[in-house]
Design a protein around this motif. Structure first.
Motif, PDB file in Angstrom:
ATOM      1  N   UNK A   1       0.802  -0.799   0.286  1.00  6.27           N
ATOM      2  CA  UNK A   1       0.177   0.294   0.239  1.00  6.27           C
ATOM      3  C   UNK A   1       0.821   0.903   0.289  1.00  6.27           C
ATOM      4  N   UNK A   2       0.614   2.565  -0.630  1.00  8.02           N
ATOM      5  CA  UNK A   2       0.862   3.599  -1.038  1.00  8.02           C
ATOM      6  C   UNK A   2       1.287   4.240   0.741  1.00  8.02           C
ATOM      7  N   UNK A   3       0.117   4.139   1.500  1.00  8.22           N
ATOM      8  CA  UNK A   3      -0.109   4.410   3.047  1.00  8.22           C
ATOM      9  C   UNK A   3      -1.433   3.775   3.418  1.00  8.22           C
ATOM     10  N   UNK A   4      -1.227   4.427   4.599  1.00  5.01           N
ATOM     11  CA  UNK A   4      -2.697   4.262   4.953  1.00  5.01           C
ATOM     12  C   UNK A   4      -3.349   5.246   6.059  1.00  5.01           C
ATOM     13  N   UNK A   5      -4.942   5.520   5.542  1.00  8.71           N
ATOM     14  CA  UNK A   5      -4.856   6.553   6.433  1.00  8.71           C
ATOM     15  C   UNK A   5      -6.163   6.015   7.825  1.00  8.71           C
ATOM     16  N   UNK A   6      -5.352   6.095   8.640  1.00 11.82           N
ATOM     17  CA  UNK A   6      -6.006   5.647  10.477  1.00 11.82           C
ATOM     18  C   UNK A   6      -7.146   7.087  11.043  1.00 11.82           C
TER      19      UNK A   6
ATOM     20  N   UNK B   1      -1.264  10.179   9.721  1.00 12.52           N
ATOM     21  CA  UNK B   1      -1.054   9.203   8.505  1.00 12.52           C
ATOM     22  C   UNK B   1       0.401   8.200   8.740  1.00 12.52           C
TER      23      UNK B   1
ATOM     24  N   UNK C   1      -0.196  11.954   1.211  1.00 13.97           N
ATOM     25  CA  UNK C   1      -0.087  10.505   1.609  1.00 13.97           C
ATOM     26  C   UNK C   1       1.192   9.815   0.758  1.00 13.97           C
TER      27      UNK C   1
ATOM     28  N   UNK D   1      -1.827   2.272  -7.122  1.00 13.05           N
ATOM     29  CA  UNK D   1      -1.718   2.165  -6.052  1.00 13.05           C
ATOM     30  C   UNK D   1      -2.639   1.978  -5.337  1.00 13.05           C
ATOM     31  N   UNK D   2      -2.429   1.362  -3.646  1.00 13.92           N
ATOM     32  CA  UNK D   2      -3.954   1.664  -2.799  1.00 13.92           C
ATOM     33  C   UNK D   2      -3.916   2.028  -1.637  1.00 13.92           C
ATOM     34  N   UNK D   3      -4.512   2.288  -1.165  1.00 10.02           N
ATOM     35  CA  UNK D   3      -4.298   3.274   0.711  1.00 10.02           C
ATOM     36  C   UNK D   3      -5.692   3.183   0.868  1.00 10.02           C
ATOM     37  N   UNK D   4      -5.383   2.094   2.155  1.00 10.57           N
ATOM     38  CA  UNK D   4      -6.735   1.819   3.091  1.00 10.57           C
ATOM     39  C   UNK D   4      -6.977   2.652   4.140  1.00 10.57           C
ATOM     40  N   UNK D   5      -8.480   3.003   4.359  1.00 10.37           N
ATOM     41  CA  UNK D   5      -8.693   3.669   5.183  1.00 10.37           C
ATOM     42  C   UNK D   5      -9.503   2.997   5.825  1.00 10.37           C
ATOM     43  N   UNK D   6      -8.326   2.839   7.776  1.00  4.05           N
ATOM     44  CA  UNK D   6      -9.625   2.333   8.354  1.00  4.05           C
ATOM     45  C   UNK D   6     -10.851   2.842   8.466  1.00  4.05           C
TER      46      UNK D   6
END
Lengths: 159, 114
Positions: free
Chosen positions: A144-149, A156, B10, B22-27
């Protein structure tokens, strides 16, 4: 699922994109370069079981098949092509195209010249296109490029 | 809300493959796909085809379009609309590039988060 095909190819299904570099690494370590079952390349060499296992077998077809794969691996081409070895005239490996037989079996001089040309090309081309990726190149493209929490404050985390 | 800002950084643009995604998961939310076109433009969509929820991030990018790997629907990266005869729309997340970094709209990115 793993499916073993008639040409000694392995179909391995359900691999996640992020696991691919590790799979390539495992297969390379075992001497099985990815692509020779599906790419525009020499496919794995199909053989019958030969004189080792067949009462009709007159020659060691599996042995010649292995030698042929060792000679031709890494030959990625504009089209897939296949080589097969049969150990007797019953031809269980389904070998033989008239035009190819004329060029390779009947034309000795032509065969020698083509062999030399092939070996010359292999000096430049015989490499594993997945080796760099298996060793870690571009590994981030599989993550994944990053993850948003959003719940744990506006945090971030970059990959 | 103004304190947290309208945009989320990001990461750098050069971490996107050319003509890929590319992917970007959002919790607690939906996964976002970040696309990179041949011209170097960046777009973001929800990572779900409106047809059968195919992963658009694994599709082929051409012009400002991505083709879903499942059933070949073509989705506009600009509007999120299905192109051709197909009907459907994917949520678009606004993107801007600032100093080589990708910023996406916070409100759209967090849509659906409880």
């Amino acid at each position: 699922m793993v499916k073993v095909t008639g040409g000694q190819r392995l179909d391995i299904f359900g691999i996640k994109k992020e696991d691919l570099p590790a799979v390539w690494a495992d297969r390379n370590a075992a001497g099985m370069v990815s692509g020779h079952a599906y790419a525009k390349a020499l496919r794995t060499v199909k053989t019958c079981v030969g004189s080792n296992w067949c009462r009709f077998g007159t020659q060691d077809s599996t042995g010649l098949g292995i030698k042929t794969e060792q000679m031709t691996w890494g030959s990625f081409m504009p089209h897939k092509f296949k080589i097969a070895v049969s150990g007797c005239p019953r031809n269980c490996a389904e070998v033989g195209l008239e035009y190819i037989k004329k060029r390779i079996v009947e034309d000795v001089e032509g065969r020698v010249a083509l062999t030399a040309r092939f070996h010359f090309s292999q000096r430049f081309m015989q490499d594993d296109p997945w080796a760099k990726r298996a060793a870690g190149e571009d590994y981030k493209l599989h993550q994944h490029l990053a993850e948003i929490r959003p719940l744990a404050a506006p945090a971030l985390v970059a990959a | 809300m103004s304190a947290v800002g309208k945009w989320l950084d990001i990461g750098p643009v050069d971490q996107l493959p050319a003509l890929g995604a590319r992917t970007l998961p959002v919790r607690g939310g939906r996964k976002i796909a970040i696309f990179h076109t041949a011209n170097g433009e960046v777009y973001a969509l929800a990572n779900q085809c409106p047809h059968k929820q195919g992963p658009l991030s694994q599709g082929i990018v051409h012009d400002t379009t991505v083709t879903c790997p499942l059933h070949n629907w073509r989705i506009s990266l600009v509007t999120g609309e299905a192109l051709g005869e197909d009907k459907g729309c994917v949520p678009v997340i606004p993107v801007k590039i600032d100093g080589g970094r990708i910023l996406i709209g916070r409100a759209a990115a967090l849509e659906g988060v409880a």
